[in-house]
Design a protein around this motif. Structure first.
Motif, PDB file in Angstrom:
ATOM      1  N   THR A  97      87.212  13.817 -59.856  1.00 50.49           N
ATOM      2  CA  THR A  97      86.848  13.198 -61.117  1.00 50.49           C
ATOM      3  C   THR A  97      85.347  13.395 -61.330  1.00 50.49           C
ATOM      4  OG1 THR A  97      86.469  11.076 -60.024  1.00 50.49           O
ATOM      5  CG2 THR A  97      88.662  11.467 -60.944  1.00 50.49           C
ATOM      6  N   HIS A 134      91.935   6.794 -77.422  1.00 49.45           N
ATOM      7  CA  HIS A 134      92.090   6.764 -75.969  1.00 49.45           C
ATOM      8  C   HIS A 134      91.796   5.395 -75.381  1.00 49.45           C
ATOM      9  CE1 HIS A 134      91.400   7.553 -71.730  1.00 49.45           C
ATOM     10  NE2 HIS A 134      91.937   8.744 -71.880  1.00 49.45           N
ATOM     11  N   ASP A 136      89.834   4.415 -73.074  1.00 47.43           N
ATOM     12  CA  ASP A 136      89.387   4.300 -71.682  1.00 47.43           C
ATOM     13  C   ASP A 136      88.695   5.574 -71.221  1.00 47.43           C
ATOM     14  OD1 ASP A 136      89.000   2.778 -69.413  1.00 47.43           O
ATOM     15  OD2 ASP A 136      90.904   3.325 -68.495  1.00 47.43           O
ATOM     16  N   ASN A 141      88.117   8.959 -65.523  1.00 51.18           N
ATOM     17  CA  ASN A 141      89.260   9.553 -66.215  1.00 51.18           C
ATOM     18  C   ASN A 141      88.990  10.979 -66.659  1.00 51.18           C
ATOM     19  OD1 ASN A 141      91.117   7.502 -65.958  1.00 51.18           O
ATOM     20  ND2 ASN A 141      90.592   6.515 -67.894  1.00 51.18           N
ATOM     21  N   THR A 153      92.291  12.446 -68.692  1.00 45.82           N
ATOM     22  CA  THR A 153      93.592  11.868 -68.369  1.00 45.82           C
ATOM     23  C   THR A 153      93.742  10.488 -68.990  1.00 45.82           C
ATOM     24  OG1 THR A 153      95.127  11.405 -66.545  1.00 45.82           O
ATOM     25  CG2 THR A 153      92.829  10.771 -66.230  1.00 45.82           C
ATOM     26  N   ASP A 154      94.964   9.940 -68.888  1.00 50.57           N
ATOM     27  CA  ASP A 154      95.305   8.594 -69.378  1.00 50.57           C
ATOM     28  C   ASP A 154      95.287   8.487 -70.890  1.00 50.57           C
ATOM     29  OD1 ASP A 154      96.161   7.201 -67.275  1.00 50.57           O
ATOM     30  OD2 ASP A 154      94.570   5.726 -67.262  1.00 50.57           O
ATOM     31  N   VAL A 302      94.364  12.378 -59.257  1.00 46.91           N
ATOM     32  CA  VAL A 302      94.385  11.546 -60.450  1.00 46.91           C
ATOM     33  C   VAL A 302      94.101  10.127 -60.028  1.00 46.91           C
ATOM     34  CG1 VAL A 302      95.747  10.801 -62.418  1.00 46.91           C
ATOM     35  CG2 VAL A 302      96.090  13.076 -61.478  1.00 46.91           C
ATOM     36  N   MET A 304      93.325   6.196 -60.964  1.00 46.29           N
ATOM     37  CA  MET A 304      93.507   5.216 -62.009  1.00 46.29           C
ATOM     38  C   MET A 304      92.754   3.957 -61.635  1.00 46.29           C
ATOM     39  SD  MET A 304      95.500   7.297 -63.392  1.00 46.29           S
ATOM     40  CE  MET A 304      95.653   6.318 -64.846  1.00 46.29           C
TER      41      MET A 304
END
Length: 489
Positions: A97, A134, A136, A141, A153-154, A302, A304
């Motif tokens: 990330t 989005h 976030d 992310n 992502t997300d 990934v 979170m």
């Protein structure tokens, strides 16, 4: 080994866990490929009567996200509902990330940051045109492969948590340091939320720390509501992009087209030899080996994460800001003493100044084998060293005395700049950002302001520029060398 989707997906091992779910490394038995499988977890305080609403909103937003085709969006392959549980099958990105990349390799250079900005802005534009906010956007992310485009992502998942139907939960899920002021104040969702969060993410990418990260949630929220951070390592179009996206007023905040133009300028004016790849930093200059403590490493994959923030706390803090703190920031956003006993005599920088030159160069490590003094030379590249190497001073803070760096603006005078710089530098010196006890006896700090000549706008290579930055430095009171950081990382 768990199986979901009638045995199609095998959950091999956990990759990451956060407030909204668990991400597994999965294997698609039908297509024979590795995937990321997100198992959604409801926040513990969501009432049973609202759980169905939550699940349906998540599924609806994930379906929308699955139709986004921008290369910077992590693709959604499949949705699985099984035993009252929801799984989202996504593209697996074997990459760190953005916060991991910066943590390990340091801030991005101008070209890499501008390239990243372009990719993320395209992804957000695609989402906004599809009706998805989005909500976030943050370094955790953003995934940054060594080659190819960055991935956001997300998409669409965080949006489900803020549904008005779920207000009984009493919480807001997300990262307050990357939530826009109008969002924290309870305003309606809009694409401007994501653009502000993009600005905060780019600030982190170029500076190496979050603009609004504070020790507590309440302090973070107050920082978002009241402070106007200025990039220290970047200027020009990229600096304008970051400050423009972080504009507190959504009506005055940069729009997508304006942001694209600034990114194009940043890419056009950046050094042509800079490495464009986001996955690798430019090779460092040779330096003597030093012992550096191991940096915190986190799993690659990934990831979170989410922060649960009580809504009543946000409301109380916003009210406190509006009624108490906002009036205190009407002039330069500064309060507090303009000096302490540790502050050294103010120095001027520029033609006819104490330190000659038009401006101090950008700092990459913030720690210098250089001390501000009358007739001191400008900072050289060899003066810029690691903070665990032997050094004399560290960059304490920078203050942009006037944001109109390309316009002719009257010189405010040395006294006014001393007041502005002294107040800002003193506030930082006395804050938790500077490590150590009894700082006024063990440390000293300097304020360097531009001269009237340096303040004037000059045209170079077709661009108008001026020196309107106040620099603050800190070092040992007795002049001895430092071998570790004074500033909190």
């Amino acid at each position: 080994m768990r199986e979901v989707g009638n045995g199609r997906y095998q959950l091999v091992r956990e990759l990451g866990r956060g407030g909204m779910g668990v991400v597994w490394l999965g294997q698609d038995a039908v297509l024979g490929r590795d995937v990321a499988v997100k198992e959604l977890l409801l926040p513990g305080n969501v009432p049973a009567a609202e759980q169905a609403v939550y699940q349906e909103r998540v599924l609806r937003e994930a379906r929308i996200a699955s139709r986004l085709t921008d290369p910077a969006v992590v693709a959604v392959y499949d949705l699985v509902k099984e035993d009252d549980q929801t799984f989202i099958v996504m593209e697996l990105i074997n990459a760190p990330t953005l916060d991991e990349l910066v943590d390990l390799d340091g801030p991005l250079d101008v070209r890499a940051a501008a390239t990243l900005a372009s990719q993320l802005l395209n992804a957000l534009q695609s989402a906004h045109e599809s009706g998805v906010v989005h909500r976030d956007v943050k370094p955790g992310n953003v995934m940054v492969p060594a080659r190819g485009t960055a991935k956001l992502t997300d998409f669409g998942i965080a949006q489900a948590v803020d549904d008005p139907k779920l207000t009984a939960t009493g919480t807001l899920i997300g990262s307050p340091a990357y939530m826009s002021p109008e969002r924290l104040a309870g305003g309606p969702a809009s694409p401007a939320w994501d653009l502000w969060a993009l600005g905060a993410t780019l600030f982190y990418a170029t500076e190496g720390f979050g603009a609004f990260d504070r020790p507590t949630t309440s302090a973070t929220i107050l920082a978002v509501m009241s402070e106007r951070p200025q990039p220290r390592r970047v200027s020009g179009p990229l600096g304008e992009l970051i400050t423009g996206l972080l504009e507190p007023d959504p009506q005055r905040r940069l729009g997508v087209e304006q942001a694209h133009r600034l990114i194009e300028r940043a890419l056009a004016t950046g050094p042509q030899h800079e490495v464009v790849s986001l996955g690798a930093a430019p090779p460092p200059a040779p330096a003597p080996p030093v012992q550096v403590p191991p940096r915190r490493r986190r799993p690659v994959g990934v990831i979170m994460s989410a922060t649960l923030v009580p809504l009543f706390l946000i409301g109380a803090l916003v009210s406190l800001y509006i009624t108490v703190f906002k009036p205190m920031f009407t002039t330069w956003g500064l309060t507090g003493p303009a000096s302490t006993a540790a502050m050294q005599p103010v120095l001027t920088l520029g033609p006819e100044g104490d330190i000659k030159g038009d401006g101090l160069r950008a700092f990459h490590k913030d720690c210098l084998t250089w001390t501000p003094r009358k007739d001191a030379p400008e900072i050289r590249s060899q003066d810029d060293v690691g903070c665990y190497a032997e050094h004399e001073t560290e960059l304490l803070d920078t203050v942009l005395a006037n944001t109109e760096t390309e316009k002719d603006v009257p010189y405010p005078g040395a006294d006014e700049l001393t007041k502005i710089g002294g107040t800002a530098c003193t506030r930082t010196f006395l804050s938790f950002a500077v490590l150590g006890e009894d700082k006024e006896k063990t440390l000293r700090y300097w304020v360097v302001i531009p001269t009237a000549e340096a303040w004037k706008v000059k045209t170079e290579n077709g661009y108008r520029r001026s020196s309107r930055v106040i620099h603050c430095f800190v070092g040992k009171a007795d002049g001895s060398k430092l071998t570790e950081p004074i500033m909190k990382p």
